[in-house]
Design a protein around this motif. Structure first.
Motif, PDB file in Angstrom:
ATOM      1  N   ILE A 150     -26.553  -9.022  32.541  1.00 29.90           N
ATOM      2  CA  ILE A 150     -26.343  -9.701  31.259  1.00 29.90           C
ATOM      3  C   ILE A 150     -24.989  -9.242  30.731  1.00 29.90           C
ATOM      4  O   ILE A 150     -24.739  -8.045  30.621  1.00 29.90           O
ATOM      5  CB  ILE A 150     -27.452  -9.350  30.245  1.00 29.90           C
ATOM      6  CG1 ILE A 150     -28.844  -9.703  30.789  1.00 29.90           C
ATOM      7  CG2 ILE A 150     -27.185 -10.020  28.911  1.00 29.90           C
ATOM      8  CD1 ILE A 150     -29.049 -11.171  31.104  1.00 29.90           C
ATOM      9  N   ASP A 151     -24.129 -10.199  30.409  1.00 32.70           N
ATOM     10  CA  ASP A 151     -22.752  -9.930  29.986  1.00 32.70           C
ATOM     11  C   ASP A 151     -22.614 -10.299  28.514  1.00 32.70           C
ATOM     12  O   ASP A 151     -22.776 -11.461  28.141  1.00 32.70           O
ATOM     13  CB  ASP A 151     -21.817 -10.786  30.850  1.00 32.70           C
ATOM     14  CG  ASP A 151     -20.345 -10.514  30.630  1.00 32.70           C
ATOM     15  OD1 ASP A 151     -19.945 -10.207  29.487  1.00 32.70           O
ATOM     16  OD2 ASP A 151     -19.577 -10.647  31.592  1.00 32.70           O
ATOM     17  N   VAL A 152     -22.331  -9.308  27.672  1.00 32.23           N
ATOM     18  CA  VAL A 152     -22.242  -9.554  26.226  1.00 32.23           C
ATOM     19  C   VAL A 152     -20.886  -9.096  25.707  1.00 32.23           C
ATOM     20  O   VAL A 152     -20.343  -8.091  26.161  1.00 32.23           O
ATOM     21  CB  VAL A 152     -23.408  -8.858  25.484  1.00 32.23           C
ATOM     22  CG1 VAL A 152     -23.363  -7.367  25.663  1.00 32.23           C
ATOM     23  CG2 VAL A 152     -23.430  -9.216  24.019  1.00 32.23           C
ATOM     24  N   SER A 153     -20.334  -9.865  24.767  1.00 34.97           N
ATOM     25  CA  SER A 153     -19.016  -9.530  24.239  1.00 34.97           C
ATOM     26  C   SER A 153     -18.881  -9.874  22.757  1.00 34.97           C
ATOM     27  O   SER A 153     -18.883  -9.001  21.908  1.00 34.97           O
ATOM     28  CB  SER A 153     -17.921 -10.251  25.036  1.00 34.97           C
ATOM     29  OG  SER A 153     -16.651  -9.922  24.539  1.00 34.97           O
ATOM     30  N   GLY A 154     -18.737 -11.150  22.451  1.00 34.66           N
ATOM     31  CA  GLY A 154     -18.413 -11.586  21.093  1.00 34.66           C
ATOM     32  C   GLY A 154     -19.377 -11.149  20.013  1.00 34.66           C
ATOM     33  O   GLY A 154     -18.973 -10.862  18.885  1.00 34.66           O
ATOM     34  N   SER A 155     -20.666 -11.059  20.337  1.00 42.94           N
ATOM     35  CA  SER A 155     -21.654 -10.677  19.316  1.00 42.94           C
ATOM     36  C   SER A 155     -21.542  -9.201  18.925  1.00 42.94           C
ATOM     37  O   SER A 155     -22.178  -8.767  17.965  1.00 42.94           O
ATOM     38  CB  SER A 155     -23.071 -10.971  19.810  1.00 42.94           C
ATOM     39  OG  SER A 155     -23.420 -10.112  20.876  1.00 42.94           O
ATOM     40  N   LEU A 156     -20.707  -8.455  19.647  1.00 40.35           N
ATOM     41  CA  LEU A 156     -20.525  -7.031  19.359  1.00 40.35           C
ATOM     42  C   LEU A 156     -19.273  -6.784  18.523  1.00 40.35           C
ATOM     43  O   LEU A 156     -18.779  -5.662  18.468  1.00 40.35           O
ATOM     44  CB  LEU A 156     -20.447  -6.233  20.665  1.00 40.35           C
ATOM     45  CG  LEU A 156     -21.616  -6.425  21.620  1.00 40.35           C
ATOM     46  CD1 LEU A 156     -21.404  -5.616  22.885  1.00 40.35           C
ATOM     47  CD2 LEU A 156     -22.934  -6.066  20.956  1.00 40.35           C
ATOM     48  N   GLU A 157     -18.798  -7.833  17.856  1.00 43.39           N
ATOM     49  CA  GLU A 157     -17.558  -7.726  17.084  1.00 43.39           C
ATOM     50  C   GLU A 157     -17.786  -7.958  15.602  1.00 43.39           C
ATOM     51  O   GLU A 157     -18.600  -8.802  15.213  1.00 43.39           O
ATOM     52  CB  GLU A 157     -16.541  -8.734  17.618  1.00 43.39           C
ATOM     53  CG  GLU A 157     -16.176  -8.457  19.066  1.00 43.39           C
ATOM     54  CD  GLU A 157     -15.251  -9.483  19.681  1.00 43.39           C
ATOM     55  OE1 GLU A 157     -14.726  -9.201  20.773  1.00 43.39           O
ATOM     56  OE2 GLU A 157     -15.043 -10.554  19.088  1.00 43.39           O
ATOM     57  N   SER A 158     -17.050  -7.213  14.787  1.00 46.67           N
ATOM     58  CA  SER A 158     -17.110  -7.405  13.338  1.00 46.67           C
ATOM     59  C   SER A 158     -16.229  -8.574  12.928  1.00 46.67           C
ATOM     60  O   SER A 158     -16.465  -9.222  11.915  1.00 46.67           O
ATOM     61  CB  SER A 158     -16.681  -6.132  12.610  1.00 46.67           C
ATOM     62  OG  SER A 158     -15.390  -5.734  13.038  1.00 46.67           O
ATOM     63  N   SER A 159     -15.184  -8.840  13.696  1.00 41.26           N
ATOM     64  CA  SER A 159     -14.344 -10.035  13.575  1.00 41.26           C
ATOM     65  C   SER A 159     -13.772 -10.290  14.956  1.00 41.26           C
ATOM     66  O   SER A 159     -13.843  -9.422  15.834  1.00 41.26           O
ATOM     67  CB  SER A 159     -13.237  -9.837  12.524  1.00 41.26           C
ATOM     68  OG  SER A 159     -12.400  -8.762  12.885  1.00 41.26           O
ATOM     69  N   ARG A 160     -13.213 -11.450  15.170  1.00 37.77           N
ATOM     70  CA  ARG A 160     -12.784 -11.838  16.509  1.00 37.77           C
ATOM     71  C   ARG A 160     -11.845 -10.790  17.129  1.00 37.77           C
ATOM     72  O   ARG A 160     -10.783 -10.497  16.601  1.00 37.77           O
ATOM     73  CB  ARG A 160     -12.094 -13.203  16.454  1.00 37.77           C
ATOM     74  CG  ARG A 160     -11.803 -13.787  17.827  1.00 37.77           C
ATOM     75  CD  ARG A 160     -11.543 -15.281  17.703  1.00 37.77           C
ATOM     76  NE  ARG A 160     -10.949 -15.845  18.901  1.00 37.77           N
ATOM     77  CZ  ARG A 160     -11.617 -16.091  20.023  1.00 37.77           C
ATOM     78  NH1 ARG A 160     -12.897 -15.790  20.100  1.00 37.77           N
ATOM     79  NH2 ARG A 160     -11.002 -16.627  21.059  1.00 37.77           N
ATOM     80  N   ILE A 165     -19.002  -0.571  16.750  1.00 36.59           N
ATOM     81  CA  ILE A 165     -19.954   0.384  17.308  1.00 36.59           C
ATOM     82  C   ILE A 165     -21.336   0.173  16.682  1.00 36.59           C
ATOM     83  O   ILE A 165     -22.356   0.301  17.366  1.00 36.59           O
ATOM     84  CB  ILE A 165     -19.444   1.830  17.136  1.00 36.59           C
ATOM     85  CG1 ILE A 165     -18.260   2.067  18.099  1.00 36.59           C
ATOM     86  CG2 ILE A 165     -20.553   2.844  17.382  1.00 36.59           C
ATOM     87  CD1 ILE A 165     -17.622   3.431  18.027  1.00 36.59           C
ATOM     88  N   GLU A 166     -21.376  -0.206  15.419  1.00 41.05           N
ATOM     89  CA  GLU A 166     -22.664  -0.472  14.768  1.00 41.05           C
ATOM     90  C   GLU A 166     -23.391  -1.626  15.456  1.00 41.05           C
ATOM     91  O   GLU A 166     -24.585  -1.541  15.752  1.00 41.05           O
ATOM     92  CB  GLU A 166     -22.444  -0.805  13.286  1.00 41.05           C
ATOM     93  CG  GLU A 166     -23.728  -1.068  12.534  1.00 41.05           C
ATOM     94  CD  GLU A 166     -23.493  -1.387  11.064  1.00 41.05           C
ATOM     95  OE1 GLU A 166     -24.317  -2.108  10.495  1.00 41.05           O
ATOM     96  OE2 GLU A 166     -22.495  -0.903  10.505  1.00 41.05           O
ATOM     97  N   ARG A 167     -22.671  -2.701  15.746  1.00 43.66           N
ATOM     98  CA  ARG A 167     -23.296  -3.841  16.434  1.00 43.66           C
ATOM     99  C   ARG A 167     -23.677  -3.482  17.867  1.00 43.66           C
ATOM    100  O   ARG A 167     -24.669  -3.975  18.395  1.00 43.66           O
ATOM    101  CB  ARG A 167     -22.371  -5.053  16.396  1.00 43.66           C
ATOM    102  CG  ARG A 167     -22.259  -5.639  15.013  1.00 43.66           C
ATOM    103  CD  ARG A 167     -21.577  -6.960  15.013  1.00 43.66           C
ATOM    104  NE  ARG A 167     -21.509  -7.466  13.650  1.00 43.66           N
ATOM    105  CZ  ARG A 167     -21.152  -8.690  13.334  1.00 43.66           C
ATOM    106  NH1 ARG A 167     -20.825  -9.547  14.284  1.00 43.66           N
ATOM    107  NH2 ARG A 167     -21.112  -9.066  12.078  1.00 43.66           N
ATOM    108  N   LEU A 168     -22.882  -2.631  18.487  1.00 44.99           N
ATOM    109  CA  LEU A 168     -23.196  -2.162  19.832  1.00 44.99           C
ATOM    110  C   LEU A 168     -24.533  -1.416  19.827  1.00 44.99           C
ATOM    111  O   LEU A 168     -25.401  -1.653  20.681  1.00 44.99           O
ATOM    112  CB  LEU A 168     -22.076  -1.249  20.326  1.00 44.99           C
ATOM    113  CG  LEU A 168     -22.258  -0.616  21.703  1.00 44.99           C
ATOM    114  CD1 LEU A 168     -22.123  -1.662  22.800  1.00 44.99           C
ATOM    115  CD2 LEU A 168     -21.227   0.502  21.906  1.00 44.99           C
ATOM    116  N   LYS A 169     -24.710  -0.519  18.857  1.00 46.29           N
ATOM    117  CA  LYS A 169     -25.962   0.237  18.758  1.00 46.29           C
ATOM    118  C   LYS A 169     -27.136  -0.690  18.479  1.00 46.29           C
ATOM    119  O   LYS A 169     -28.224  -0.533  19.065  1.00 46.29           O
ATOM    120  CB  LYS A 169     -25.841   1.302  17.661  1.00 46.29           C
ATOM    121  CG  LYS A 169     -24.918   2.440  18.032  1.00 46.29           C
ATOM    122  CD  LYS A 169     -24.774   3.433  16.885  1.00 46.29           C
ATOM    123  CE  LYS A 169     -23.845   4.572  17.271  1.00 46.29           C
ATOM    124  NZ  LYS A 169     -23.612   5.502  16.164  1.00 46.29           N
TER     125      LYS A 169
END
Length: 193
Positions: free
Chosen positions: A157-167, A172-176
């Motif tokens: 599973i490859d995740v990227s954009g949803s782990l960002e506070s802005s583009r 790190i909070e979203r990562l956790k």
């Protein structure tokens, strides 16, 4: 689902990379595409990899067709995997494999060791195919839908954009939150990633 791996992509912050590795990311993706807000340099990746413990495999994501540049950057950084995020040619895959790299390619091109099915690439491709390759599911994956993504049968599973506070700005909070959701999904189905 028991063997599903997690790739955190678009890594462009050393602290974020170290935290992703600590939380259990199997792969860390570094984007070398000039058009991306997540673009990194070889120097950044080299410095970041020296800070890591080595439990995550590092993936270089390239969109260019300039294979001399791809090979040069991959060698300089000591990447484990080269991801050709475009319709790759068979000769390109063969050359990279001959140099000892694991090669991931975008669905619709030559098949490498892993085939990426990415709905955000503009073709809506998300139908997983089985074959002599790992399947990588990408595009729009977040903490909210990780359960369904894990149940898809994808190997990675490859995740990227949803782990960002802005583009382009990793959080790190979203990562956790994402890894908490992964753990919750695993407990819910009684599986283990």
């Amino acid at each position: 689902m028991s063997t599903t791996k997690i790739k955190i992509c678009g890594v462009n912050d050393t602290d974020f990379a170290a935290e992703a590795e600590r939380l259990g990311a199997d792969y860390l993706g570094f984007v070398f595409a000039e058009s991306s807000p997540r673009q990194v340099t070889a120097d950044f990746v080299c410095k970041t990899m020296h800070r890591l413990k080595g439990t995550s495999r590092c993936v270089g994501v390239f969109t260019t067709g300039n294979m001399l540049e791809v090979v040069s950057v991959a060698g300089m950084c000591g990447l484990h995997i080269v991801q050709l995020h475009r319709r790759a040619k068979g000769a390109e895959v063969a050359m990279l494999k001959a140099l000892g790299y694991e090669v991931w390619t975008l669905a619709g091109g030559a098949e490498g060791d892993a085939l990426l099915f990415d709905s955000s690439h503009g073709d809506g491709e998300r139908t997983l195919r089985k074959g002599p390759f790992k399947s990588v599911l990408a595009g729009g994956i977040s903490a909210a839908n990780i359960g369904a993504a894990l149940a898809s049968g994808a190997d990675v599973i490859d995740v990227s954009g949803s782990l960002e506070s802005s583009r382009g700005v990793k959080s790190i909070e979203r990562l956790k939150e994402f890894f908490d959701a992964v753990e919750f999904a695993k407990r819910k189905v009684g599986g283990k990633c």
